[in-house]
Design a protein around this motif. Structure first.
Motif, PDB file in Angstrom:
ATOM      1  N   ARG A   1       0.857  -1.290   0.242  1.00  0.00           N
ATOM      2  CA  ARG A   1       0.026  -0.203  -0.035  1.00  0.00           C
ATOM      3  C   ARG A   1       1.158   1.175  -0.226  1.00  0.00           C
ATOM      4  O   ARG A   1       0.554   2.136  -0.573  1.00  0.00           O
ATOM      5  CB  ARG A   1      -0.914   0.126   1.120  1.00  0.00           C
TER       6      ARG A   1
ATOM      7  N   ALA B   1       3.297   1.249  -3.559  1.00  0.00           N
ATOM      8  CA  ALA B   1       2.607   1.223  -4.629  1.00  0.00           C
ATOM      9  C   ALA B   1       1.940   2.774  -4.777  1.00  0.00           C
ATOM     10  O   ALA B   1       1.629   3.288  -5.777  1.00  0.00           O
ATOM     11  CB  ALA B   1       1.574   0.087  -4.685  1.00  0.00           C
ATOM     12  N   GLY B   2       1.347   3.259  -3.662  1.00  0.00           N
ATOM     13  CA  GLY B   2       0.868   4.601  -3.512  1.00  0.00           C
ATOM     14  C   GLY B   2       1.990   5.434  -3.957  1.00  0.00           C
ATOM     15  O   GLY B   2       1.764   6.326  -4.769  1.00  0.00           O
TER      16      GLY B   2
ATOM     17  N   ALA C   1       2.649   5.198  -7.823  1.00  0.00           N
ATOM     18  CA  ALA C   1       1.464   5.471  -8.719  1.00  0.00           C
ATOM     19  C   ALA C   1       1.500   6.913  -8.890  1.00  0.00           C
ATOM     20  O   ALA C   1       1.296   7.550 -10.050  1.00  0.00           O
ATOM     21  CB  ALA C   1       0.224   5.165  -8.001  1.00  0.00           C
ATOM     22  N   LYS C   2       2.258   7.759  -7.939  1.00  0.00           N
ATOM     23  CA  LYS C   2       2.338   9.138  -7.988  1.00  0.00           C
ATOM     24  C   LYS C   2       3.385   9.640  -8.730  1.00  0.00           C
ATOM     25  O   LYS C   2       3.687  10.493  -9.514  1.00  0.00           O
ATOM     26  CB  LYS C   2       2.149   9.808  -6.801  1.00  0.00           C
TER      27      LYS C   2
ATOM     28  N   ASP D   1       4.347   5.624 -17.776  1.00  0.00           N
ATOM     29  CA  ASP D   1       2.808   5.228 -17.426  1.00  0.00           C
ATOM     30  C   ASP D   1       2.427   3.855 -17.128  1.00  0.00           C
ATOM     31  O   ASP D   1       1.651   3.773 -16.371  1.00  0.00           O
ATOM     32  CB  ASP D   1       2.181   5.828 -18.651  1.00  0.00           C
TER      33      ASP D   1
ATOM     34  N   ARG E   1       3.096   3.185 -13.361  1.00  0.00           N
ATOM     35  CA  ARG E   1       1.966   3.674 -12.724  1.00  0.00           C
ATOM     36  C   ARG E   1       0.734   3.044 -12.754  1.00  0.00           C
ATOM     37  O   ARG E   1       0.098   2.732 -11.902  1.00  0.00           O
ATOM     38  CB  ARG E   1       1.666   5.165 -13.223  1.00  0.00           C
ATOM     39  N   ARG E   2       0.381   2.234 -14.071  1.00  0.00           N
ATOM     40  CA  ARG E   2      -0.509   1.469 -14.119  1.00  0.00           C
ATOM     41  C   ARG E   2      -0.603   0.255 -13.526  1.00  0.00           C
ATOM     42  O   ARG E   2      -1.544  -0.275 -12.858  1.00  0.00           O
ATOM     43  CB  ARG E   2      -0.983   1.344 -15.658  1.00  0.00           C
TER      44      ARG E   2
ATOM     45  N   ARG F   1      -1.223   1.049  -9.741  1.00  0.00           N
ATOM     46  CA  ARG F   1      -2.491   1.228  -9.282  1.00  0.00           C
ATOM     47  C   ARG F   1      -3.297  -0.095  -9.393  1.00  0.00           C
ATOM     48  O   ARG F   1      -4.071  -0.243  -8.590  1.00  0.00           O
ATOM     49  CB  ARG F   1      -3.208   2.056 -10.546  1.00  0.00           C
TER      50      ARG F   1
ATOM     51  N   LEU G   1      -2.625  -1.759  -6.058  1.00  0.00           N
ATOM     52  CA  LEU G   1      -3.491  -1.046  -4.988  1.00  0.00           C
ATOM     53  C   LEU G   1      -4.832  -1.631  -5.023  1.00  0.00           C
ATOM     54  O   LEU G   1      -5.597  -1.464  -4.199  1.00  0.00           O
ATOM     55  CB  LEU G   1      -3.694   0.412  -5.225  1.00  0.00           C
ATOM     56  N   ARG G   2      -5.515  -1.475  -6.232  1.00  0.00           N
ATOM     57  CA  ARG G   2      -6.940  -2.136  -6.664  1.00  0.00           C
ATOM     58  C   ARG G   2      -6.865  -3.768  -6.007  1.00  0.00           C
ATOM     59  O   ARG G   2      -7.841  -3.802  -5.549  1.00  0.00           O
ATOM     60  CB  ARG G   2      -7.381  -1.946  -7.901  1.00  0.00           C
TER      61      ARG G   2
ATOM     62  N   ASP H   1      -7.542  -3.358  -2.123  1.00  0.00           N
ATOM     63  CA  ASP H   1      -8.722  -2.480  -1.572  1.00  0.00           C
ATOM     64  C   ASP H   1      -9.746  -3.582  -1.393  1.00  0.00           C
ATOM     65  O   ASP H   1     -10.113  -4.447  -1.919  1.00  0.00           O
ATOM     66  CB  ASP H   1      -9.174  -1.682  -2.768  1.00  0.00           C
TER      67      ASP H   1
END
Length: 135
Positions: free
Chosen positions: A77, A80-81, A84-85, A90, A93-94, A97, A100-101, A104
């Motif tokens: 968490r 990866a956060g 992602a920022k 790209d 970052r994908r 994310r 992270l999904r 969740d």
């Protein structure tokens, strides 16, 4: 009745009525059932894991994947956060994310938990707000 079933029924000899019922049952062995529908579905479905997008070759993402498999979700968490920022590419970052999904909570589970807590609060307030007759 399909053509093959009709052909099987025509080719099957009639049982001898004078023979005992057990002998009639043993005269023709049962054929195994066919599971073509299931096999067809298995062929149409992609193998497990192929529906996920291709993961980029990056040491950070690989490290986070290993942490995810170990069950270290706090590290996943946090890192990866950050990825992602701050990632330059790209696809990195994908992938961050997507990780992270995966950790969740399920949105339906969250809604059901909130509904259960609201029901509990309502019932508790109802109980405390209404007078009870003493015996």
């Amino acid at each position: 009745m399909t053509d093959t079933e009709q052909a099987d029924a025509d080719a099957r000899p009639e049982p001898d009525p004078s023979s005992p019922p057990d002998a009639q049952a043993d005269a023709e062995p049962r054929r195994p059932t066919k599971k073509r529908g299931k096999r067809r579905d298995e062929k149409a479905a992609p193998p497990p894991g192929n529906d996920a997008p291709a993961r980029p070759r990056d040491p950070e993402i690989e490290r986070l994947e290993q942490a995810f498999e170990r069950g270290d979700y706090a590290l996943v968490r946090a890192e990866a956060g950050r990825l992602a920022k701050e990632a330059e590419r790209d696809e990195i970052r994908r992938a961050a994310r997507a990780l992270l999904r995966r950790i969740d909570p399920d949105p339906l589970a969250v809604v059901l938990l909130v509904a259960a807590m609201a029901l509990l609060a309502f019932l508790a307030l109802w109980y405390w707000s209404h007078s009870h007759a003493a015996p």
